[in-house]
Design a protein around this motif. Structure first.
Motif, short mmCIF file in Angstrom:
data_model
loop_
_atom_site.label_atom_id
_atom_site.label_comp_id
_atom_site.label_asym_id
_atom_site.label_seq_id
_atom_site.Cartn_x
_atom_site.Cartn_y
_atom_site.Cartn_z
N ARG A 11 0.60 -1.39 0.37
CA ARG A 11 -0.37 -0.19 -0.11
C ARG A 11 0.74 1.56 -0.19
NH1 ARG A 11 -4.52 -0.27 4.12
NH2 ARG A 11 -4.89 1.03 2.71
N PRO A 12 0.30 2.54 -0.54
CA PRO A 12 1.37 3.53 -0.93
C PRO A 12 1.45 3.84 -0.01
CG PRO A 12 0.23 3.35 -2.92
CD PRO A 12 -0.50 2.25 -2.17
N GLY A 13 2.74 4.54 0.33
CA GLY A 13 3.09 5.84 1.70
C GLY A 13 2.78 7.01 1.66
N GLY A 14 2.78 7.55 2.98
CA GLY A 14 2.79 9.11 2.79
C GLY A 14 2.74 10.15 3.96
N GLY A 15 3.73 11.18 3.62
CA GLY A 15 4.71 11.96 4.78
C GLY A 15 6.28 10.88 4.76
N ARG A 16 7.14 10.40 5.48
CA ARG A 16 8.14 10.09 4.61
C ARG A 16 8.42 9.30 4.44
NH1 ARG A 16 11.12 11.30 10.84
NH2 ARG A 16 10.51 13.32 11.13
N ARG A 17 7.41 8.13 3.78
CA ARG A 17 7.09 7.30 3.24
C ARG A 17 6.33 7.08 1.68
NH1 ARG A 17 6.04 1.55 6.50
NH2 ARG A 17 7.79 1.91 7.87
N ALA A 18 6.57 8.68 1.85
CA ALA A 18 5.76 8.93 0.27
C ALA A 18 7.19 8.64 -1.20
CB ALA A 18 5.49 10.47 0.17
N GLY A 19 6.15 8.09 -1.90
CA GLY A 19 7.60 7.64 -3.22
C GLY A 19 7.56 6.23 -2.48
N THR A 20 7.73 5.34 -1.35
CA THR A 20 7.90 3.65 -1.54
C THR A 20 7.03 3.55 -1.09
OG1 THR A 20 8.32 4.34 0.98
CG2 THR A 20 10.39 4.67 -0.25
N PHE A 21 6.40 2.80 0.42
CA PHE A 21 5.36 2.14 0.44
C PHE A 21 4.79 2.77 2.41
CE2 PHE A 21 8.75 -0.45 1.34
CZ PHE A 21 8.55 -1.45 2.25
N GLY A 22 3.74 2.09 2.52
CA GLY A 22 3.15 1.97 3.82
C GLY A 22 3.41 0.54 4.36
N SER A 23 3.11 -0.26 4.11
CA SER A 23 3.11 -1.26 4.28
C SER A 23 3.00 -2.75 3.28
CB SER A 23 1.72 -1.59 5.42
OG SER A 23 0.80 -1.94 5.02
N LEU A 24 3.44 -3.30 3.71
CA LEU A 24 3.18 -4.88 2.63
C LEU A 24 2.15 -5.65 3.05
CD1 LEU A 24 7.47 -5.53 3.08
CD2 LEU A 24 6.17 -4.25 1.48
N LEU A 25 1.54 -6.14 1.94
CA LEU A 25 0.58 -6.55 2.26
C LEU A 25 0.84 -8.61 2.06
CD1 LEU A 25 -2.22 -5.56 -0.19
CD2 LEU A 25 -1.29 -4.87 2.46
N LEU A 26 0.79 -9.55 3.06
CA LEU A 26 1.12 -11.69 2.93
C LEU A 26 0.52 -11.57 2.64
CD1 LEU A 26 3.26 -9.89 6.56
CD2 LEU A 26 3.72 -9.06 4.35
N ALA A 27 1.00 -13.35 2.58
CA ALA A 27 0.56 -14.16 1.93
C ALA A 27 1.16 -15.18 2.61
CB ALA A 27 0.11 -14.10 0.33
N VAL A 28 0.31 -16.54 3.17
CA VAL A 28 1.31 -17.43 3.15
C VAL A 28 0.91 -18.88 2.57
CG1 VAL A 28 1.43 -16.56 5.77
CG2 VAL A 28 -0.93 -17.98 5.00
N PRO A 29 1.81 -20.07 1.82
CA PRO A 29 1.09 -20.92 0.73
C PRO A 29 -0.95 -21.79 1.59
CG PRO A 29 3.01 -21.37 1.13
CD PRO A 29 2.64 -20.23 2.54
N ASP A 30 -1.58 -21.68 1.55
CA ASP A 30 -2.47 -22.90 1.23
C ASP A 30 -3.60 -23.73 0.35
OD1 ASP A 30 -5.25 -23.62 2.90
OD2 ASP A 30 -5.94 -21.44 2.66
N GLY A 31 -2.58 -24.99 0.56
CA GLY A 31 -2.60 -26.13 -0.64
C GLY A 31 -2.13 -25.48 -1.87
N ALA A 32 -2.84 -25.21 -2.89
CA ALA A 32 -1.66 -24.61 -4.06
C ALA A 32 -2.28 -23.37 -4.68
CB ALA A 32 -2.82 -25.21 -5.23
N SER A 33 -3.18 -22.98 -3.42
CA SER A 33 -3.09 -21.88 -4.14
C SER A 33 -2.17 -20.62 -2.30
CB SER A 33 -4.56 -21.00 -3.86
OG SER A 33 -5.35 -21.17 -2.43
N LEU A 34 -3.14 -19.32 -2.36
CA LEU A 34 -2.22 -18.60 -0.98
C LEU A 34 -3.53 -17.58 -0.84
CD1 LEU A 34 1.00 -16.00 -3.25
CD2 LEU A 34 1.21 -18.20 -1.86
N ARG A 35 -3.18 -17.49 0.96
CA ARG A 35 -3.87 -17.18 1.42
C ARG A 35 -3.73 -16.12 2.25
NH1 ARG A 35 -3.76 -17.97 7.04
NH2 ARG A 35 -3.00 -19.83 6.94
N TYR A 36 -4.82 -14.54 2.42
CA TYR A 36 -3.98 -13.94 3.23
C TYR A 36 -3.59 -13.50 4.71
CZ TYR A 36 -4.25 -8.53 4.35
OH TYR A 36 -3.53 -6.97 5.05
N ALA A 37 -1.86 -13.06 4.76
CA ALA A 37 -1.59 -13.50 6.08
C ALA A 37 -1.35 -11.51 6.90
CB ALA A 37 -0.57 -14.61 6.35
N GLY A 38 -2.16 -11.05 6.34
CA GLY A 38 -1.93 -9.48 7.09
C GLY A 38 -1.19 -8.58 6.73
N SER A 39 -1.09 -7.70 7.35
CA SER A 39 0.54 -6.87 7.22
C SER A 39 0.93 -5.82 8.13
CB SER A 39 -0.35 -5.55 6.40
OG SER A 39 -0.78 -4.86 7.26
#
Length: 288
Positions: free
Chosen positions: A195-223
């Motif tokens: 997710r895009p960052g703001g303030g001092r993080r403008a131009g980089t990112f505010g947070s990363l969205l994470l996943a973990v394997p779940d069988g043959a696919s991926l499941r959302y694991a927070g940020s």
């Protein structure tokens, strides 16, 4: 926890729930003192055989006295042993046996080893070949602190000790070269987006969205949005831009309208605290 980028500089040991104890052994004698400097030799008669194993070698050893029951550390048994007088200790040997887990050697054959780097002291300790019914030298793990942390949790231990491989032994002084990490929950994840960052993080990112394997696919694991150095923010943002794709790699897409998605080829570790947000530990791999 040291970051994944620093892992090679650190050694990791399990933190055992015991009593810190210094044991001087050799010349047919064994003397044990606790953290206060009190002589506790009589409380642990099981350790007398250490002198016989060392023979003519004299060593001052640092470690933990641990009591087990049914294969797991037994805090109540340890308390009873630590409070026992000489006669009571002898009676408790069979019911609450004590074990000395040796982690360091401070003096050897009349020479101080305090100024040697940790890895050299550990090599000297391993060369002593200490192994008996009531003492042993548990392994140290060079790097890969995340795996050690997960094994620590799996075994119900209180945490781990991280020791800088180049560090000397500093008696009685707290320092940042030896770290006790309490019950770290270190999880392996894949980066699925950001997710895009703001303030001092403008131009980089505010947070990363994470996943973990779940069988043959991926499941959302927070940020995760904390724990990044300025250098990591810039370099990782550039890498994510190269991996960007229009569709999410997840079946359960989080409700973030500003989310940007990437090919999930970057593995990483995050540290979850019991009362704190996940904290970034670092990448485990390059894009692949």
């Amino acid at each position: 926890m040291p970051s994944t980028a620093e892992d090679r500089e650190w050694a990791y040991e399990f933190a055992w729930p015991g009593r810190r104890t210094l044991v001087r052994a050799g010349g047919a004698r064994v003397t044990a003192v606790d953290e206060t400097g009190a002589d506790v030799t009589a409380r642990y008669p099981e350790l007398r055989g250490l002198a016989a194993q060392l023979g003519s070698t004299e060593a001052l050893l640092d470690g933990q006295v641990v009591v087990f029951a049914a294969g797991r550390p037994d805090p109540e048994g340890l308390r009873r042993r630590a409070e026992a007088d000489r006669e009571t200790a002898r009676r408790l040997v069979d019911r609450h046996p004590a074990f000395f887990f040796v982690s360091d050697v401070l003096h050897l054959d009349g020479h101080s080893r305090l100024d040697l780097p940790y890895v050299e002291r550990r090599a000297l300790l391993d060369e002593l070949g200490l192994a008996g019914d009531h003492w042993q030298v548990p392994p140290t793990h060079l790097g890969d602190g995340g795996a050690v942390a997960r094994a620590s949790r799996d075994h119900g231990l209180p945490g781990l000790l991280a020791k800088r491989r180049s560090s000397p032994y500093r008696p009685g002084r707290a320092n940042t070269d030896w770290l006790f990490v309490e019950a770290p929950d270190v999880r392996r994840v894949l980066i699925a987006g950001w997710r895009p960052g703001g303030g001092r993080r403008a131009g980089t990112f505010g947070s990363l969205l994470l996943a973990v394997p779940d069988g043959a696919s991926l499941r959302y694991a927070g940020s995760v949005g904390v724990g990044f150095s300025q250098e990591e923010l810039g370099s990782l943002a550039a890498t994510l831009a190269e991996l960007e794709q229009p569709r999410p790699p997840l079946a359960d897409v989080p409700d973030h309208p500003d989310a940007r998605w990437v090919r999930p080829v970057l593995a990483a570790e995050v540290v979850h605290g019991p009362k704190s947000a996940p904290r970034w530990r670092g990448l485990l791999s390059e894009p692949g």
